[in-house]
Motif scaffolding. Sequence first.
Motif, PDB file in Angstrom:
ATOM      1  N   CYS A  29      -2.070   3.993  -2.596  1.00  0.00           N
ATOM      2  CA  CYS A  29      -1.879   4.173  -1.158  1.00  0.00           C
ATOM      3  C   CYS A  29      -0.669   3.363  -0.718  1.00  0.00           C
ATOM      4  O   CYS A  29      -0.598   2.161  -0.973  1.00  0.00           O
ATOM      5  CB  CYS A  29      -3.116   3.707  -0.398  1.00  0.00           C
ATOM      6  SG  CYS A  29      -2.861   3.589   1.379  1.00  0.00           S
ATOM      7  N   ASN A  31       1.165   2.683   2.834  1.00  0.00           N
ATOM      8  CA  ASN A  31       1.065   2.896   4.278  1.00  0.00           C
ATOM      9  C   ASN A  31       2.428   2.935   4.948  1.00  0.00           C
ATOM     10  O   ASN A  31       3.335   2.219   4.540  1.00  0.00           O
ATOM     11  CB  ASN A  31       0.214   1.784   4.900  1.00  0.00           C
ATOM     12  CG  ASN A  31      -1.259   1.970   4.619  1.00  0.00           C
ATOM     13  OD1 ASN A  31      -1.792   3.044   4.809  1.00  0.00           O
ATOM     14  ND2 ASN A  31      -1.914   0.910   4.158  1.00  0.00           N
ATOM     15  N   PRO A  32       2.599   3.795   5.972  1.00  0.00           N
ATOM     16  CA  PRO A  32       1.580   4.667   6.548  1.00  0.00           C
ATOM     17  C   PRO A  32       1.249   5.834   5.618  1.00  0.00           C
ATOM     18  O   PRO A  32       2.088   6.263   4.826  1.00  0.00           O
ATOM     19  CB  PRO A  32       2.217   5.179   7.839  1.00  0.00           C
ATOM     20  CG  PRO A  32       3.684   5.156   7.552  1.00  0.00           C
ATOM     21  CD  PRO A  32       3.893   3.939   6.681  1.00  0.00           C
ATOM     22  N   LEU A  33       0.036   6.359   5.764  1.00  0.00           N
ATOM     23  CA  LEU A  33      -0.365   7.472   4.893  1.00  0.00           C
ATOM     24  C   LEU A  33       0.555   8.660   5.086  1.00  0.00           C
ATOM     25  O   LEU A  33       0.998   9.289   4.131  1.00  0.00           O
ATOM     26  CB  LEU A  33      -1.804   7.884   5.212  1.00  0.00           C
ATOM     27  CG  LEU A  33      -2.906   6.922   4.813  1.00  0.00           C
ATOM     28  CD1 LEU A  33      -4.252   7.529   5.111  1.00  0.00           C
ATOM     29  CD2 LEU A  33      -2.806   6.560   3.340  1.00  0.00           C
ATOM     30  N   THR A 288      -2.949   4.352   8.995  1.00  0.00           N
ATOM     31  CA  THR A 288      -2.906   3.505   7.800  1.00  0.00           C
ATOM     32  C   THR A 288      -4.313   3.406   7.224  1.00  0.00           C
ATOM     33  O   THR A 288      -5.302   3.446   7.955  1.00  0.00           O
ATOM     34  CB  THR A 288      -2.388   2.083   8.089  1.00  0.00           C
ATOM     35  OG1 THR A 288      -3.431   1.292   8.665  1.00  0.00           O
ATOM     36  CG2 THR A 288      -1.191   2.103   9.019  1.00  0.00           C
ATOM     37  N   GLN A 290      -6.812   0.944   5.075  1.00  0.00           N
ATOM     38  CA  GLN A 290      -6.955  -0.476   4.766  1.00  0.00           C
ATOM     39  C   GLN A 290      -8.205  -0.704   3.928  1.00  0.00           C
ATOM     40  O   GLN A 290      -9.252  -0.101   4.176  1.00  0.00           O
ATOM     41  CB  GLN A 290      -7.052  -1.294   6.056  1.00  0.00           C
ATOM     42  CG  GLN A 290      -5.827  -1.220   6.943  1.00  0.00           C
ATOM     43  CD  GLN A 290      -4.588  -1.819   6.293  1.00  0.00           C
ATOM     44  OE1 GLN A 290      -4.677  -2.829   5.573  1.00  0.00           O
ATOM     45  NE2 GLN A 290      -3.439  -1.202   6.525  1.00  0.00           N
TER      46      GLN A 290
END
Length: 542
Positions: A29, A31-33, A288, A290
């Motif tokens: 991942c 971020n941002p996705l 995002t 987390q």
Amino acid sequence: MKSFRLLSVCLLAVLAGGHVQAREKTTLCVNPLTYTDIPDNDWIRVGEDYYMVSTTMYFCPGAPIMHSRDLVHWEIISYVYDCLSDDDIYNLRGGRNAYGKGQWATSLRYVDGTFYALFIANDQSKTYIYRTDDIYKSNWERSVIDRPFHDASMLFEDGHLYVVWGNGELRIIELEPDGSAIKAGAEERILIDSPRDGFNLRAEGAHIYHIGDYYYILEIDWPSGGVRTETCWRSKELFGEYERKVILSAPFDGRGDGVAQGGIIETQNGDWYAMMFQDHGAVGRIPTLQPVTWVDGWPILGDNTVPVKEFAVNLPESGENRTWADDEFKYRKNSLDLVWQWNHKPDDSAWPVTERKGWLRLKTGQIATNVMDARNTLTQRTVGPRCVSEVLLDASGMKAGDRAGIVAFQSNYCTIGVEVSQDGSKELVAMTHRNVGRRWGRMQDQPQPGPDTEALRIPLSQDKVWLRIRYVFTPQADDTAGADQAFMSYSLDGKNWTDAGATLQMSFSLDYFTGYRTGLYSYATQQAGGWADFDYFHQKQY
């Protein structure tokens, strides 16, 4: 679109409860996705499938449902509703509109084979609750409650359905089990009265859960002089005393905007994650992911309350991000890709994609004074840190007084396109428009140029013209542009491009409350019946 690598690694991860085990086939991942406007997230898991809903306010269809199997890659699969109301507001009649209003902050739940979505329509001061047994189908069955539950969250508990909502004071009331109405005799109660001193924003964006021994309510605060903050309240009794803890609070990714508002979820592997968004200027409010670590019974987000830029998700990579896409308009039936939304309720008789093969035709169905009160403007999200939107326009079907082209769509906007004079001659026109209105976090009351500033007007001796809008949301090392700026250009042959000579300073404006989109427009100022054809829509992130 952002590409995410599949890591075939074996990790050791300490999970909630403290046990350690090997992890394989994780997804990275970053971020941002997706660097685009997907705010007010709520999400659920059904088996190994994850579903997320977001706010799109006045756009139609509304309340997009996105699907993922790895929490990182999301694709729009349906919409909760087609349009909230068939009235002057959503038909853009009589100078009325729903800009900045409509659907806000949906709560999404799944219980006993039924999906539920609840949200307010703040232009109507009502709450809508929708139900379906097939989340891949749009236009769910709905009920209407004649009062607004601001930023609400549903809790299904032992055959009961509660809704928690509010701003500053978080309230609770019981609904009928199917959400169709407030339960007869139900008592409204204040669950939480958040601190009043030292906050710009108090307790909104509630998400309620019953996990283990505790009821948890996640909400956002905005401390004076600080950043937007995610706060958690917990109690062992639903109507008991709640204690408070900050679970995410720090600047992120080079910006002072905090990451906050969203929900938490447990995967099929027992891991926990949170989906939170960040206010990111003109591109909008971007999502995002987390990690969540349980510490003494509290869900602590990020790295000990600090948002994380990059980490491995304990799920195998699956799918791709598809919340925006190119379109060649090659359809066999009169329907559009789910990435598209109309600026308000469309006139469905005026937008065929089958009348001219491989082209979108936007017909003029009613008179408009400008692009923002024109129906059937078709929009897609822009994407950061930078992108370029491009179309090929054929103006041969336009009538005197018609306007068609593309627009950087928000309260402050720019357009580049074709205008037809009374004698039938055509001109290529580029302009910017600035609107004095509310900006995020303050009032903008200084004199503004315009409101309309014409940057370009030249005779056009051909019907086809290529049009572009280039967006710079976050400048990169090779940029001379500033943050949140847009630029227009055109081509007469599809190869050689000319800059229109104007810069739009974009801003996230509260009177529209959405990130910038590219819109394809066609409207009449004198008589209905003309049309504009668009051969393709291409958008490139760079």
